[in-house]
Design an enzyme around this catalytic site. Structure first.
Site, PDB file in Angstrom:
ATOM      1  N   LYS A 204       1.663  36.509  63.441  1.00 36.34           N
ATOM      2  CA  LYS A 204       0.856  37.731  63.610  1.00 36.34           C
ATOM      3  C   LYS A 204       0.374  38.147  62.223  1.00 36.34           C
ATOM      4  CE  LYS A 204       2.601  41.937  64.674  1.00 36.34           C
ATOM      5  NZ  LYS A 204       3.042  43.121  65.442  1.00 36.34           N
TER       6      LYS A 204
ATOM      7  N   ARG B 286       5.669  46.008  72.029  1.00 36.64           N
ATOM      8  CA  ARG B 286       6.949  45.423  71.620  1.00 36.64           C
ATOM      9  C   ARG B 286       7.711  46.377  70.697  1.00 36.64           C
ATOM     10  NH1 ARG B 286       6.956  45.546  66.003  1.00 36.64           N
ATOM     11  NH2 ARG B 286       6.461  43.554  65.065  1.00 36.64           N
TER      12      ARG B 286
ATOM     13  N   ASP C 136      12.915  54.963  56.159  1.00 35.83           N
ATOM     14  CA  ASP C 136      13.732  56.147  55.870  1.00 35.83           C
ATOM     15  C   ASP C 136      12.845  57.325  55.473  1.00 35.83           C
ATOM     16  OD1 ASP C 136      12.859  54.957  53.566  1.00 35.83           O
ATOM     17  OD2 ASP C 136      14.794  54.913  52.560  1.00 35.83           O
TER      18      ASP C 136
HETATM   19  N1  LIG Z   1       8.992  49.204  62.895  1.00 38.39           N
HETATM   20  C1  LIG Z   1       8.036  48.643  63.601  1.00 38.39           C
HETATM   21  O1  LIG Z   1       8.214  47.641  64.250  1.00 38.39           O
HETATM   22  C2  LIG Z   1       6.690  49.290  63.626  1.00 38.39           C
HETATM   23  C3  LIG Z   1       5.623  48.720  64.339  1.00 38.39           C
HETATM   24  C4  LIG Z   1       4.402  49.402  64.420  1.00 38.39           C
HETATM   25  C5  LIG Z   1       4.269  50.602  63.747  1.00 38.39           C
HETATM   26  N2  LIG Z   1       5.329  51.098  63.029  1.00 38.39           N
HETATM   27  C6  LIG Z   1       5.234  52.342  62.290  1.00 38.39           C
HETATM   28  O2  LIG Z   1       5.239  53.411  63.216  1.00 38.39           O
HETATM   29  C7  LIG Z   1       4.540  54.504  62.634  1.00 38.39           C
HETATM   30  C8  LIG Z   1       3.524  55.042  63.643  1.00 38.39           C
HETATM   31  O3  LIG Z   1       2.555  54.050  63.923  1.00 38.39           O
HETATM   32  P1  LIG Z   1       1.415  54.332  64.999  1.00 38.39           P
HETATM   33  O4  LIG Z   1       0.747  53.054  65.279  1.00 38.39           O
HETATM   34  O5  LIG Z   1       1.982  55.133  66.120  1.00 38.39           O
HETATM   35  O6  LIG Z   1       0.434  55.268  64.142  1.00 38.39           O
HETATM   36  P2  LIG Z   1      -0.613  56.354  64.701  1.00 38.39           P
HETATM   37  O7  LIG Z   1      -1.587  56.565  63.609  1.00 38.39           O
HETATM   38  O8  LIG Z   1      -1.101  55.964  66.040  1.00 38.39           O
HETATM   39  O9  LIG Z   1       0.283  57.669  64.884  1.00 38.39           O
HETATM   40  C9  LIG Z   1       0.912  58.326  63.833  1.00 38.39           C
HETATM   41  C10 LIG Z   1       1.017  59.811  64.197  1.00 38.39           C
HETATM   42  O10 LIG Z   1       1.875  60.427  63.236  1.00 38.39           O
HETATM   43  C11 LIG Z   1       1.304  61.678  62.872  1.00 38.39           C
HETATM   44  N3  LIG Z   1       1.885  62.071  61.602  1.00 38.39           N
HETATM   45  C12 LIG Z   1       1.472  61.793  60.341  1.00 38.39           C
HETATM   46  N4  LIG Z   1       2.346  62.299  59.454  1.00 38.39           N
HETATM   47  C13 LIG Z   1       3.341  62.895  60.189  1.00 38.39           C
HETATM   48  C14 LIG Z   1       4.509  63.590  59.862  1.00 38.39           C
HETATM   49  N5  LIG Z   1       4.893  63.774  58.606  1.00 38.39           N
HETATM   50  N6  LIG Z   1       5.272  64.077  60.891  1.00 38.39           N
HETATM   51  C15 LIG Z   1       4.908  63.905  62.163  1.00 38.39           C
HETATM   52  N7  LIG Z   1       3.800  63.252  62.529  1.00 38.39           N
HETATM   53  C16 LIG Z   1       3.035  62.753  61.549  1.00 38.39           C
HETATM   54  C17 LIG Z   1      -0.188  61.455  62.902  1.00 38.39           C
HETATM   55  O11 LIG Z   1      -0.881  62.684  63.025  1.00 38.39           O
HETATM   56  C18 LIG Z   1      -0.325  60.556  64.135  1.00 38.39           C
HETATM   57  O12 LIG Z   1      -0.492  61.312  65.318  1.00 38.39           O
HETATM   58  C19 LIG Z   1       3.908  53.969  61.338  1.00 38.39           C
HETATM   59  O13 LIG Z   1       4.734  54.310  60.260  1.00 38.39           O
HETATM   60  C20 LIG Z   1       3.932  52.481  61.537  1.00 38.39           C
HETATM   61  O14 LIG Z   1       3.969  51.757  60.325  1.00 38.39           O
HETATM   62  C21 LIG Z   1       6.509  50.471  62.974  1.00 38.39           C
END
Ligand SMILES: NC(=O)c1ccc[n+]([C@@H]2O[C@H](COP(=O)([O-])OP(=O)(O)OC[C@H]3O[C@@H](n4cnc5c(N)ncnc54)[C@H](O)[C@@H]3O)[C@@H](O)[C@H]2O)c1
Length: 326
Positions: free
Chosen positions: A73, A116, A234
């Site tokens: 990916k 996932r 974190d």
């Molecule tokens: N660990 C994993 O496997 C994995 C996989 C995909 C995404 N992620 C992570 O998950 C997180 C969310 O991704 P997404 O695709 O949902 O993004 P997204 O942009 O769709 O959603 C993020 C949301 O968080 C909000 N936001 C921003 N700062 C904030 C804060 N301090 N407190 C609360 N809300 C806040 C934004 O307004 C938005 O609505 C990212 O950090 C991304 O890197 C992790």
């Protein structure tokens, strides 16, 4: 070169059209964790490049022999794209034939990444959350806030209420409206991170990942007997809150160690178990109702390849997608 030199191209719309259910994704992701623990998968930690501040493009290869799934990916997360009306996450996934190495499918990976990443915390919650968990706190109401809720409703049958927090008022309102309609739960917008943690049985944090976090969640906010899953490293959890856990788990020890070398996770507890060890009962899961348990989910390529092969097979069966010459 004949028919070997063809790939099936699946656009984002094609992948969505297949209507693969979250329940199936949870099943294959759990199976992939079991395979990993038996040492039957290959998935080196993801290398990345960083063209913008706090942005990444990762290469995530994995091979799961039992599922005959091998691929990579190529996924990016750019914090500024939502301001342009584009998703934060985008990318492509390439599946290769496990006998010839030839690419067999190229697909958009937005749907896979969303689903996932929701499925893995659900697998964790199935084993580590209390069965009677009723209240879920969601911090970050974007794609992950949605898919995590969807997946948790599959495994936590007693969920009644969601306390949702987002820094963006419009995103929060939209989430409350959509999730109420979709899941029939009581979805309540709350005005501070604290209100989305206190008295919640399960807490999912899905805000931005920051290399130099300024976390706010304190140990005292988190309920005894709670289960927390962090998708944003974190960034949200203070070190003392993470150290207050009775069991601190992760989806992959090796990857956690790799990120620590890159400067992330400067103050986290020792890892009790990874999710593979939990799902295959190599390490006991929740023992007492009052245990405080956290899973730090970094996201693994085996989760992607387990889901991708499901998509590929379903697309072949239903004739969805476009065949392209290599
Ligand atoms: N660990 C994993 O496997 C994995 C996989 C995909 C995404 N992620 C992570 O998950 C997180 C969310 O991704 P997404 O695709 O949902 O993004 P997204 O942009 O769709 O959603 C993020 C949301 O968080 C909000 N936001 C921003 N700062 C904030 C804060 N301090 N407190 C609360 N809300 C806040 C934004 O307004 C938005 O609505 C990212 O950090 C991304 O890197 C992790």
């Amino acid at each position: 070169m004949g028919s070997l030199a063809e790939v099936l191209y699946l656009s984002r719309h094609d992948v969505e059209k297949l209507s693969i259910r979250m329940k199936e994704v949870i099943q294959v992701v759990e199976k992939a964790f079991r395979e990993k623990t038996e040492g039957r998968t290959e998935a080196p930690p993801k290398p990345g490049i960083h063209p913008q501040k706090d942005a990444f493009i990762h290469a995530m290869p994995a091979y799961i022999p039992k599922m005959r799934s091998a691929g990579v990916k190529w996924v990016s997360g750019f914090p500024e794209t939502p301001r342009r009306g584009l998703p934060y996450i985008s990318g492509l996934l390439i599946l290769s034939d496990t006998e010839t190495g030839f690419p067999i499918c190229v697909m958009d990976c937005t749907w896979i990444t969303a689903k996932r990443t929701g499925a893995a915390p659900a697998v964790a919650a199935k084993h580590l959350a209390r069965q009677d968990s009723k209240v879920l706190g969601v911090l970050g109401c974007g794609v992950q806030g949605r898919s995590n809720l969807e997946a948790l409703t599959v495994v936590c049958k007693n969920l009644e209420e969601v306390k949702a927090y987002d820094i963006n008022e419009r995103n929060l309102q939209k989430y409350v409206e959509e999730m109420t309609a979709e899941h029939g739960l009581k979805v309540v917008p709350v005005a501070s991170p604290k209100k989305a943690v206190v008295n919640c049985d399960i807490v999912v944090t899905a805000g931005p990942i920051l290399k130099h976090p300024q976390p706010v969640i304190e140990a005292s906010w988190f309920k005894d007997g709670g289960f927390a899953c962090s998708l944003d490293f974190d960034s949200y959890w203070k070190p003392e809150a993470m150290h207050s856990m009775d069991k601190f788990c992760t989806d992959d020890r090796e990857q956690l160690a790799y990120y620590r070398k890159l400067g992330y996770f400067s103050n986290i507890p020792g890892v009790y178990a990874d999710l593979g060890e939990i799902v295959s009962s190599k390490k006991p899961d929740r023992k007492y109702p009052y245990e405080r348990i956290m899973s730090m989910n970094l996201g693994l390529a085996i989760e992607d390849m387990a889901t991708a092969i499901l998509i590929y097979e379903e697309a072949k069966k239903t004739g969805i997608g476009k065949t392209l010459p290599l």
